[in-house]
Design a protein around this motif. Structure first.
Motif, PDB file in Angstrom:
ATOM      1  N   MET A  34       0.853  -1.169   0.000  1.00 29.45           N
ATOM      2  CA  MET A  34       0.000   0.000   0.000  1.00 29.45           C
ATOM      3  C   MET A  34       0.897   1.230   0.000  1.00 29.45           C
ATOM      4  O   MET A  34       1.918   1.256   0.690  1.00 29.45           O
ATOM      5  CB  MET A  34      -0.924   0.032   1.214  1.00 29.45           C
ATOM      6  N   GLY A  35       0.519   2.208  -0.776  1.00 30.30           N
ATOM      7  CA  GLY A  35       1.363   3.384  -0.867  1.00 30.30           C
ATOM      8  C   GLY A  35       0.614   4.625  -1.289  1.00 30.30           C
ATOM      9  O   GLY A  35      -0.607   4.612  -1.469  1.00 30.30           O
ATOM     10  N   TRP A  36       1.392   5.678  -1.424  1.00 30.60           N
ATOM     11  CA  TRP A  36       0.865   6.974  -1.810  1.00 30.60           C
ATOM     12  C   TRP A  36       1.610   7.507  -3.013  1.00 30.60           C
ATOM     13  O   TRP A  36       2.847   7.449  -3.071  1.00 30.60           O
ATOM     14  CB  TRP A  36       0.985   7.974  -0.659  1.00 30.60           C
ATOM     15  N   TYR A  37       0.865   8.012  -3.965  1.00 30.38           N
ATOM     16  CA  TYR A  37       1.392   8.699  -5.129  1.00 30.38           C
ATOM     17  C   TYR A  37       0.830  10.109  -5.136  1.00 30.38           C
ATOM     18  O   TYR A  37      -0.170  10.400  -4.476  1.00 30.38           O
ATOM     19  CB  TYR A  37       0.996   7.979  -6.417  1.00 30.38           C
ATOM     20  N   ALA A  91      -0.324  18.923  -4.426  1.00 25.74           N
ATOM     21  CA  ALA A  91      -0.657  17.914  -5.424  1.00 25.74           C
ATOM     22  C   ALA A  91      -1.918  17.187  -5.003  1.00 25.74           C
ATOM     23  O   ALA A  91      -2.403  17.349  -3.881  1.00 25.74           O
ATOM     24  CB  ALA A  91       0.492  16.910  -5.573  1.00 25.74           C
ATOM     25  N   VAL A  92      -2.422  16.384  -5.915  1.00 25.44           N
ATOM     26  CA  VAL A  92      -3.455  15.427  -5.570  1.00 25.44           C
ATOM     27  C   VAL A  92      -2.746  14.148  -5.148  1.00 25.44           C
ATOM     28  O   VAL A  92      -1.916  13.623  -5.891  1.00 25.44           O
ATOM     29  CB  VAL A  92      -4.409  15.149  -6.743  1.00 25.44           C
ATOM     30  N   TYR A  93      -3.065  13.675  -3.971  1.00 29.88           N
ATOM     31  CA  TYR A  93      -2.429  12.479  -3.439  1.00 29.88           C
ATOM     32  C   TYR A  93      -3.364  11.290  -3.608  1.00 29.88           C
ATOM     33  O   TYR A  93      -4.531  11.337  -3.209  1.00 29.88           O
ATOM     34  CB  TYR A  93      -2.077  12.671  -1.962  1.00 29.88           C
ATOM     35  N   TYR A  94      -2.832  10.228  -4.197  1.00 32.42           N
ATOM     36  CA  TYR A  94      -3.606   9.034  -4.487  1.00 32.42           C
ATOM     37  C   TYR A  94      -3.118   7.850  -3.669  1.00 32.42           C
ATOM     38  O   TYR A  94      -1.915   7.602  -3.576  1.00 32.42           O
ATOM     39  CB  TYR A  94      -3.499   8.669  -5.967  1.00 32.42           C
ATOM     40  N   CYS A  95      -4.052   7.128  -3.126  1.00 31.14           N
ATOM     41  CA  CYS A  95      -3.748   5.894  -2.422  1.00 31.14           C
ATOM     42  C   CYS A  95      -3.724   4.742  -3.421  1.00 31.14           C
ATOM     43  O   CYS A  95      -4.530   4.696  -4.356  1.00 31.14           O
ATOM     44  CB  CYS A  95      -4.799   5.637  -1.344  1.00 31.14           C
ATOM     45  N   ASN A  96      -2.805   3.825  -3.219  1.00 33.92           N
ATOM     46  CA  ASN A  96      -2.667   2.677  -4.106  1.00 33.92           C
ATOM     47  C   ASN A  96      -2.513   1.396  -3.297  1.00 33.92           C
ATOM     48  O   ASN A  96      -1.841   1.383  -2.266  1.00 33.92           O
ATOM     49  CB  ASN A  96      -1.454   2.864  -5.028  1.00 33.92           C
ATOM     50  N   ALA A  97      -3.133   0.341  -3.772  1.00 31.28           N
ATOM     51  CA  ALA A  97      -2.981  -0.977  -3.175  1.00 31.28           C
ATOM     52  C   ALA A  97      -2.658  -1.971  -4.274  1.00 31.28           C
ATOM     53  O   ALA A  97      -3.380  -2.059  -5.265  1.00 31.28           O
ATOM     54  CB  ALA A  97      -4.245  -1.400  -2.434  1.00 31.28           C
ATOM     55  N   GLU A  98      -1.559  -2.693  -4.104  1.00 31.15           N
ATOM     56  CA  GLU A  98      -1.111  -3.655  -5.099  1.00 31.15           C
ATOM     57  C   GLU A  98      -1.157  -5.067  -4.545  1.00 31.15           C
ATOM     58  O   GLU A  98      -0.969  -5.286  -3.353  1.00 31.15           O
ATOM     59  CB  GLU A  98       0.321  -3.346  -5.546  1.00 31.15           C
ATOM     60  N   GLY A  99      -1.384  -6.002  -5.442  1.00 27.27           N
ATOM     61  CA  GLY A  99      -1.415  -7.392  -5.030  1.00 27.27           C
ATOM     62  C   GLY A  99      -2.513  -7.668  -4.031  1.00 27.27           C
ATOM     63  O   GLY A  99      -2.282  -8.334  -3.019  1.00 27.27           O
ATOM     64  N   GLY A 108      -5.702  -8.221  -7.822  1.00 28.60           N
ATOM     65  CA  GLY A 108      -5.923  -6.956  -8.488  1.00 28.60           C
ATOM     66  C   GLY A 108      -5.162  -5.814  -7.850  1.00 28.60           C
ATOM     67  O   GLY A 108      -4.637  -5.932  -6.743  1.00 28.60           O
ATOM     68  N   ASN A 109      -5.092  -4.717  -8.574  1.00 21.93           N
ATOM     69  CA  ASN A 109      -4.487  -3.475  -8.108  1.00 21.93           C
ATOM     70  C   ASN A 109      -5.544  -2.379  -8.130  1.00 21.93           C
ATOM     71  O   ASN A 109      -6.359  -2.314  -9.056  1.00 21.93           O
ATOM     72  CB  ASN A 109      -3.303  -3.079  -8.989  1.00 21.93           C
ATOM     73  N   TYR A 110      -5.513  -1.521  -7.128  1.00 21.45           N
ATOM     74  CA  TYR A 110      -6.578  -0.537  -6.981  1.00 21.45           C
ATOM     75  C   TYR A 110      -6.037   0.832  -6.630  1.00 21.45           C
ATOM     76  O   TYR A 110      -4.968   0.972  -6.031  1.00 21.45           O
ATOM     77  CB  TYR A 110      -7.572  -1.001  -5.906  1.00 21.45           C
ATOM     78  N   TRP A 111      -6.808   1.832  -7.003  1.00 18.75           N
ATOM     79  CA  TRP A 111      -6.482   3.228  -6.734  1.00 18.75           C
ATOM     80  C   TRP A 111      -7.640   3.927  -6.044  1.00 18.75           C
ATOM     81  O   TRP A 111      -8.810   3.641  -6.319  1.00 18.75           O
ATOM     82  CB  TRP A 111      -6.183   3.980  -8.033  1.00 18.75           C
ATOM     83  N   GLY A 112      -7.302   4.868  -5.164  1.00 18.57           N
ATOM     84  CA  GLY A 112      -8.310   5.745  -4.607  1.00 18.57           C
ATOM     85  C   GLY A 112      -8.581   6.890  -5.561  1.00 18.57           C
ATOM     86  O   GLY A 112      -7.932   7.037  -6.600  1.00 18.57           O
ATOM     87  N   GLN A 113      -9.546   7.715  -5.210  1.00 18.35           N
ATOM     88  CA  GLN A 113      -9.926   8.822  -6.072  1.00 18.35           C
ATOM     89  C   GLN A 113      -9.024  10.037  -5.914  1.00 18.35           C
ATOM     90  O   GLN A 113      -9.047  10.937  -6.754  1.00 18.35           O
ATOM     91  CB  GLN A 113     -11.378   9.220  -5.804  1.00 18.35           C
ATOM     92  N   GLY A 114      -8.240  10.069  -4.862  1.00 18.61           N
ATOM     93  CA  GLY A 114      -7.315  11.161  -4.639  1.00 18.61           C
ATOM     94  C   GLY A 114      -7.856  12.192  -3.672  1.00 18.61           C
ATOM     95  O   GLY A 114      -9.069  12.382  -3.551  1.00 18.61           O
ATOM     96  N   THR A 115      -6.944  12.848  -2.986  1.00 19.17           N
ATOM     97  CA  THR A 115      -7.298  13.922  -2.082  1.00 19.17           C
ATOM     98  C   THR A 115      -6.330  15.078  -2.304  1.00 19.17           C
ATOM     99  O   THR A 115      -5.129  14.875  -2.448  1.00 19.17           O
ATOM    100  CB  THR A 115      -7.276  13.447  -0.611  1.00 19.17           C
TER     101      THR A 115
END
Length: 121
Positions: A34-37, A91-99, A108-115
């Motif tokens: 899990m991470g942040w972009y 910036a817009v920060y997006y949450c990500n979850a991999e594996g 699957g891999n998933y993304w949040g909508q961003g904040t």
């Protein structure tokens, strides 16, 4: 179905702090990383920080020493504590979850909508 919901973000002056949260929900068995972009205006999306299931973390050079990523595996939640914020952190920060492993078995891999995070000078 898996959904990532981010919270936090907002307006803050340079030097201030902000804490982002992201919770993954659904019939989740496990999540690898899990991470942040983030993506600023006129910029490409870049990795800010990632926390892998085994406990290893990585940070972008620009945030090392200022940001801290943490994770609560029991709650499928990842956090990003941001201190000493700078205008360039805007910036817009997006949450990500991999594996992400769900039941019945599916990866699957998933993304949040961003904040939005805005840091004023």
């Amino acid at each position: 179905q898996v959904q990532l919901v981010e919270s936090g973000g907002g307006l803050v002056q340079a030097g201030g702090s902000l804490r982002l949260s992201c919770a993954a929900s659904g019939n989740i068995f496990s999540i690898n990383a899990m991470g942040w972009y983030r993506q600023g205006p006129q910029k490409q999306r870049e990795l800010v920080a990632v926390f892998r299931r085994g406990g290893t973390t990585n940070y972008a050079d620009s945030v090392k020493g200022r940001f801290t990523i943490s994770r609560d595996n029991a709650k499928n939640t990842v956090y990003l504590q941001m201190n000493s914020l700078k205008p360039e952190d805007t910036a817009v920060y997006y949450c990500n979850a991999e594996g992400v492993l769900t039941t019945p078995t599916r990866w699957g891999n998933y993304w949040g909508q961003g904040t939005q995070v805005t840091v004023s000078s």
